[in-house]
Write a protein that holds these residues in place. Structure first.
Motif, mmCIF file in Angstrom:
data_model
loop_
_atom_site.group_PDB
_atom_site.id
_atom_site.type_symbol
_atom_site.label_atom_id
_atom_site.label_comp_id
_atom_site.label_asym_id
_atom_site.label_seq_id
_atom_site.Cartn_x
_atom_site.Cartn_y
_atom_site.Cartn_z
ATOM 1 N N GLY A 1 11.992 -3.008 -24.498
ATOM 2 C CA GLY A 1 10.660 -3.126 -24.051
ATOM 3 C C GLY A 1 10.287 -1.985 -23.130
ATOM 4 N N GLY A 2 9.044 -1.929 -22.827
ATOM 5 C CA GLY A 2 8.657 -1.027 -21.897
ATOM 6 C C GLY A 2 8.787 -1.311 -20.237
ATOM 7 N N HIS A 3 7.974 -0.551 -19.637
ATOM 8 C CA HIS A 3 7.990 -0.668 -18.358
ATOM 9 C C HIS A 3 7.197 -1.930 -17.769
ATOM 10 C CE1 HIS A 3 7.950 0.324 -13.936
ATOM 11 N NE2 HIS A 3 8.926 1.210 -14.089
ATOM 12 N N GLY A 4 7.688 -2.709 -16.930
ATOM 13 C CA GLY A 4 6.853 -3.735 -16.580
ATOM 14 C C GLY A 4 5.630 -3.306 -15.764
ATOM 15 N N CYS A 5 4.425 -3.727 -16.126
ATOM 16 C CA CYS A 5 3.156 -3.314 -15.343
ATOM 17 C C CYS A 5 2.340 -4.275 -15.460
ATOM 18 C CB CYS A 5 2.800 -1.739 -15.710
ATOM 19 S SG CYS A 5 2.264 -1.849 -17.454
ATOM 20 N N GLY A 6 1.273 -4.459 -14.752
ATOM 21 C CA GLY A 6 0.060 -5.463 -15.066
ATOM 22 C C GLY A 6 0.600 -6.844 -14.823
ATOM 23 N N GLY A 7 0.343 -7.515 -15.801
ATOM 24 C CA GLY A 7 0.727 -8.793 -15.738
ATOM 25 C C GLY A 7 2.281 -8.969 -16.860
ATOM 26 N N ALA A 8 2.822 -7.813 -17.255
ATOM 27 C CA ALA A 8 3.936 -7.935 -17.981
ATOM 28 C C ALA A 8 5.034 -8.099 -16.807
ATOM 29 C CB ALA A 8 4.312 -6.518 -18.646
ATOM 30 N N PRO A 9 6.301 -8.685 -17.346
ATOM 31 C CA PRO A 9 7.376 -8.980 -16.279
ATOM 32 C C PRO A 9 7.918 -7.693 -15.821
ATOM 33 C CG PRO A 9 7.845 -10.172 -18.637
ATOM 34 C CD PRO A 9 6.560 -9.278 -18.610
ATOM 35 N N ARG B 1 0.894 -1.173 -0.039
ATOM 36 C CA ARG B 1 -0.049 0.128 -0.129
ATOM 37 C C ARG B 1 0.882 1.339 -0.091
ATOM 38 N NH1 ARG B 1 -2.914 -3.037 3.731
ATOM 39 N NH2 ARG B 1 -1.674 -2.048 5.484
ATOM 40 N N ASP B 2 1.870 1.214 0.932
ATOM 41 C CA ASP B 2 2.961 2.315 0.692
ATOM 42 C C ASP B 2 3.614 2.747 -0.502
ATOM 43 O OD1 ASP B 2 2.051 2.594 3.544
ATOM 44 O OD2 ASP B 2 3.942 1.736 4.298
ATOM 45 N N ALA B 3 3.762 1.465 -1.066
ATOM 46 C CA ALA B 3 4.676 1.666 -2.337
ATOM 47 C C ALA B 3 3.620 2.309 -3.431
ATOM 48 C CB ALA B 3 4.943 0.202 -2.964
ATOM 49 N N ARG B 4 2.553 1.632 -3.546
ATOM 50 C CA ARG B 4 1.320 2.246 -4.647
ATOM 51 C C ARG B 4 1.175 3.774 -4.329
ATOM 52 N NH1 ARG B 4 -2.724 -2.918 -4.555
ATOM 53 N NH2 ARG B 4 -1.377 -4.402 -5.756
ATOM 54 N N ALA B 5 1.065 4.267 -3.034
ATOM 55 C CA ALA B 5 1.007 5.614 -2.767
ATOM 56 C C ALA B 5 2.226 6.545 -2.888
ATOM 57 C CB ALA B 5 0.501 5.692 -1.174
ATOM 58 N N ALA B 6 3.229 5.789 -3.092
ATOM 59 C CA ALA B 6 4.765 6.363 -3.539
ATOM 60 C C ALA B 6 5.239 6.285 -4.837
ATOM 61 C CB ALA B 6 5.698 5.973 -2.576
ATOM 62 N N LYS B 7 4.464 5.957 -5.671
ATOM 63 C CA LYS B 7 4.297 5.699 -7.114
ATOM 64 C C LYS B 7 4.934 7.183 -7.617
ATOM 65 C CE LYS B 7 2.299 4.315 -11.514
ATOM 66 N NZ LYS B 7 0.962 3.981 -12.181
ATOM 67 N N GLY B 8 5.914 6.947 -8.465
ATOM 68 C CA GLY B 8 6.551 8.173 -9.063
ATOM 69 C C GLY B 8 7.620 8.650 -8.191
ATOM 70 N N THR B 9 7.767 8.152 -7.267
ATOM 71 C CA THR B 9 9.016 8.656 -6.135
ATOM 72 C C THR B 9 10.288 8.472 -6.935
ATOM 73 O OG1 THR B 9 7.482 8.599 -4.303
ATOM 74 C CG2 THR B 9 10.006 8.640 -3.985
ATOM 75 N N PRO B 10 11.489 9.244 -6.730
ATOM 76 C CA PRO B 10 12.846 8.764 -7.432
ATOM 77 C C PRO B 10 13.206 7.475 -6.827
ATOM 78 C CG PRO B 10 12.600 11.108 -6.838
ATOM 79 C CD PRO B 10 11.333 10.746 -6.243
ATOM 80 N N LEU B 11 14.018 6.681 -7.323
ATOM 81 C CA LEU B 11 14.250 5.448 -7.105
ATOM 82 C C LEU B 11 15.246 5.302 -5.594
ATOM 83 C CD1 LEU B 11 14.340 2.222 -7.382
ATOM 84 C CD2 LEU B 11 16.414 2.735 -8.735
ATOM 85 N N GLY B 12 16.050 6.262 -5.430
ATOM 86 C CA GLY B 12 16.944 6.429 -4.107
ATOM 87 C C GLY B 12 16.164 6.698 -3.115
ATOM 88 N N GLU B 13 14.754 7.432 -3.396
ATOM 89 C CA GLU B 13 14.187 7.945 -2.199
ATOM 90 C C GLU B 13 12.775 6.965 -1.868
ATOM 91 O OE1 GLU B 13 12.799 11.814 -2.864
ATOM 92 O OE2 GLU B 13 14.959 12.518 -3.272
ATOM 93 N N ALA C 1 9.129 -7.086 -3.440
ATOM 94 C CA ALA C 1 9.084 -5.777 -3.050
ATOM 95 C C ALA C 1 10.376 -4.970 -3.861
ATOM 96 C CB ALA C 1 9.915 -5.594 -1.409
ATOM 97 N N ASP C 2 11.377 -5.768 -4.481
ATOM 98 C CA ASP C 2 12.209 -5.301 -5.105
ATOM 99 C C ASP C 2 11.458 -5.015 -6.659
ATOM 100 O OD1 ASP C 2 14.173 -5.212 -3.448
ATOM 101 O OD2 ASP C 2 15.091 -6.957 -4.252
ATOM 102 N N ASP C 3 10.763 -5.906 -7.067
ATOM 103 C CA ASP C 3 9.706 -5.691 -8.457
ATOM 104 C C ASP C 3 8.872 -4.381 -8.264
ATOM 105 O OD1 ASP C 3 11.118 -7.823 -9.297
ATOM 106 O OD2 ASP C 3 9.392 -9.264 -9.261
ATOM 107 N N LEU C 4 8.511 -4.136 -7.121
ATOM 108 C CA LEU C 4 7.517 -3.057 -6.957
ATOM 109 C C LEU C 4 8.143 -1.822 -7.191
ATOM 110 C CD1 LEU C 4 4.992 -4.150 -4.032
ATOM 111 C CD2 LEU C 4 4.369 -3.553 -6.075
ATOM 112 N N ARG C 5 9.345 -1.794 -6.404
ATOM 113 C CA ARG C 5 10.134 -0.686 -6.255
ATOM 114 C C ARG C 5 10.852 -0.237 -7.693
ATOM 115 N NH1 ARG C 5 15.100 -1.164 -4.221
ATOM 116 N NH2 ARG C 5 15.255 1.084 -4.058
ATOM 117 N N LEU C 6 11.007 -1.262 -8.547
ATOM 118 C CA LEU C 6 11.387 -0.896 -9.794
ATOM 119 C C LEU C 6 10.428 -0.710 -10.965
ATOM 120 C CD1 LEU C 6 14.083 -3.808 -10.478
ATOM 121 C CD2 LEU C 6 14.481 -1.476 -9.958
ATOM 122 N N GLY C 7 9.242 -1.042 -10.540
ATOM 123 C CA GLY C 7 7.872 -1.010 -11.271
ATOM 124 C C GLY C 7 7.474 0.494 -10.886
ATOM 125 N N LEU C 8 7.350 0.952 -9.853
ATOM 126 C CA LEU C 8 6.669 2.230 -9.300
ATOM 127 C C LEU C 8 7.458 3.265 -9.144
ATOM 128 C CD1 LEU C 8 4.099 0.446 -6.707
ATOM 129 C CD2 LEU C 8 3.882 1.032 -9.286
#
Length: 539
Positions: free
Chosen positions: A506-514, A447-459, A489-496
């Motif tokens: 390839g594009g950004h992994g989202c939904g059912g994509a790798p 839930r926190d990761a989805r709320a932080a979508k678009g935050t820079p990777l380092g933060e 958790a790593d996949d969520l960080r890289l995806g969001l």
């Protein structure tokens, strides 16, 4: 009521005994003996209720390990000298219900011994399962100092011969000095002769006697301390003091716990119990009896009292001797029955009795029971002393004891299995609780990761899982779940997160994509595979 039992024996190679073996028996541990390269252990180690080692303050810390301690004690001794002294003592039953009092009693005794002697002490409390609490103590023969066991610079005892020469009084001569100066100066050793007179061989030849008339081929000798005090007498006095020390410790424990019972290290005879006193002879009667004894000795006849009081005293002594023999027989009968209730075979039965100073022989298929402390007691057949142990009686007792031991061990095994099942259930509960806590932590992170979508990777926030309990650190399911949540958790960080390096092709992994990290690894593997096929075609 509280009973007193205390025995002390030497542990030496001359007796075929070992301090390491004694330690294994006392502690219930498996101990390696360096002198023989053999592991020493005894069955029924579960009877050891408590065990510890008491050392002098300056002793090396590593000597707290019984294996190190007693191997060093055996290595420090020379010849057939004692490695240690072993003591067996009865613990007062009154203290059995008092938690920790047996241990306090043994620590008190061990500390007093160590303080008084500088020796190392190991002790153990045993219970065979029948409430017969008793203790064993092993005390080193040598003092233990900062650098290990210390051998005395001087001899602790000296052998001396009784010697005479014409015109000079009798003297005791150190055996080491006999050939050095005593013999050259004309001194001769004194021998005991069969007629009760002590003579040198010169005096014997003057009386027409020879070596065959000697009572023994050994001269009259004595073992003395460096202060010329008789070593045997001093040893007996030290044993009495040690017996008294144990009685003092037991009585202090009884008094501390409010019991009125007391024990004594003195024998019944020393305390005047069950012994009829003789009458005072008086000067005239004593003189008449002394003359009668001398005449009987001179004529080789049996001494018969000549006065009324003398005859009465002889009858009293006979009654006392008979009572003493009866008491010894009753005590031996009790010990034989007690051993029969504990032993599981004839070898263990004999070993147990011999440990209580009961002599065991055999005649006509029957055991002969005697008193090791009183040779005057004529050994009696076990079948006469304890008719219930005659025939198959003793064997039936052994079978019963084995069955009781098997039943006891079965109950113990059931209890151990129940305890193991309870422990497994506890571990499973910890495991399920931890798995649930990880799932909860990951759900909250998602839930926190989805709320932080678009935050820079380092933060971008990272997953924080609860610490793994030590009970389930090696559980495979826990490990897999732990790593699985980390990867997700790593996949969520890289995806969001924003600022993530773009993947190739390839594009950004989202939904059912790798997920992006997994796609990048796949691109690298495909590139390497294509490169390898190209090289093979060129060849």
């Amino acid at each position: 009521m509280a009973i007193y039992h205390f025995s002390r024996n030497g542990v030496s190679p001359a007796a075929g005994s070992s301090a390491v073996k004694a330690s294994a028996y006392i502690s219930g541990m498996t101990v390696f003996r360096e002198l023989t390269g053999v592991k020493c252990s005894y069955r029924r180690a579960e009877r050891v209720v408590s065990h510890d080692v008491e050392l002098p303050e300056a002793a090396p810390v590593e000597y707290r390990d019984p294996e190190t301690l007693w191997n060093a004690a055996e290595a420090a001794q020379r010849g057939n000298g004692c490695y240690a002294h072993r003591e067996n003592m009865a613990l007062p039953r009154e203290l059995a219900e008092k938690d920790g009092e047996f241990e306090k009693l043994m620590r008190d005794y061990a500390e007093r011994v160590v303080k008084a002697t500088g020796h190392a002490v190991e002790w153990g409390i045993h219970d065979d399962g029948d409430g017969n609490y008793h203790a064993h103590e092993l005390e080193s023969d040598l003092a233990l100092g900062e650098h290990g066991f210390e051998r005395p610079a001087d001899r602790r005892s000296v052998k001396c011969y009784l010697c005479r020469k014409a015109g000079a009084p009798e003297i005791w001569v150190d055996a080491a000095d006999w050939k050095a100066w005593a013999k050259p100066e004309g001194y001769e050793k004194v021998f005991n002769f069969k007629d009760g007179v002590r003579r040198t061989m010169s005096e014997a030849r003057a009386d027409g006697l020879g070596k065959g008339d000697r009572k023994s081929k050994n001269p009259v000798a004595s073992i003395v301390r460096p202060d010329w005090k008789d070593a045997r007498k001093a040893g007996r006095e030290e044993l009495v003091e040690r017996r008294k020390l144990w009685a003092d410790c037991v009585n202090a424990a009884l008094e501390r716990n409010g019991f009125s019972e007391r024990v004594s290290h003195l024998s019944n005879a020393e305390r005047g119990l069950d012994e009829e006193p003789t009458r005072h002879l008086g000067y005239r009667a004593h003189s008449m009896e002394r003359d009668a004894m001398r005449r009987a000795e001179r004529d080789g006849a049996e001494y018969i009292p000549v006065t009324r009081i003398g005859r009465e005293n002889e009858e009293i002594r006979a009654r006392n001797a008979e009572a003493a023999m009866h008491a010894i027989e009753e005590n031996l009968r009790e010990l034989c029955r007690h051993a029969a209730d504990k032993a599981e075979n004839i070898y263990e039965y004999r070993e147990m009795l011999e440990g209580w100073r009961v002599t065991v022989g055999e005649r006509g298929g029957d055991l002969l029971i005697g008193d090791g402390d009183d040779p005057s007691f004529e050994p009696r057949p076990l079948s006469d002393m304890c008719p219930e142990l005659a025939g198959d009686g003793l064997e039936n007792r052994f079978i019963r004891n084995v069955e009781a031991d098997i039943e006891r061990k079965g109950r113990q095994a059931l209890a151990e299995r129940a305890a193991a099942r309870a422990e497994a259930a506890r571990i499973e509960g910890i495991k399920q609780s931890y798995l649930a806590s990880m799932a909860s932590a990951f759900a909250e992170y998602r839930r926190d990761a989805r709320a932080a979508k678009g935050t820079p990777l380092g933060e971008f926030p990272k997953l924080k899982l609860p610490k793994v309990p030590k009970e389930v650190r090696d559980d495979q399911e826990v490990r897999q779940a732990y790593l699985g949540y980390r990867y997700k958790a790593d996949d969520l960080r890289l995806g969001l997160a924003s600022g993530v390096p773009k993947k190739k092709g390839g594009g950004h992994g989202c939904g059912g994509a790798p997920a992006q990290g997994q796609e990048q690894r796949r691109v690298v593997e495909q590139s390497r595979s294509m490169q390898g096929r190209s090289q093979q075609q060129n060849r």
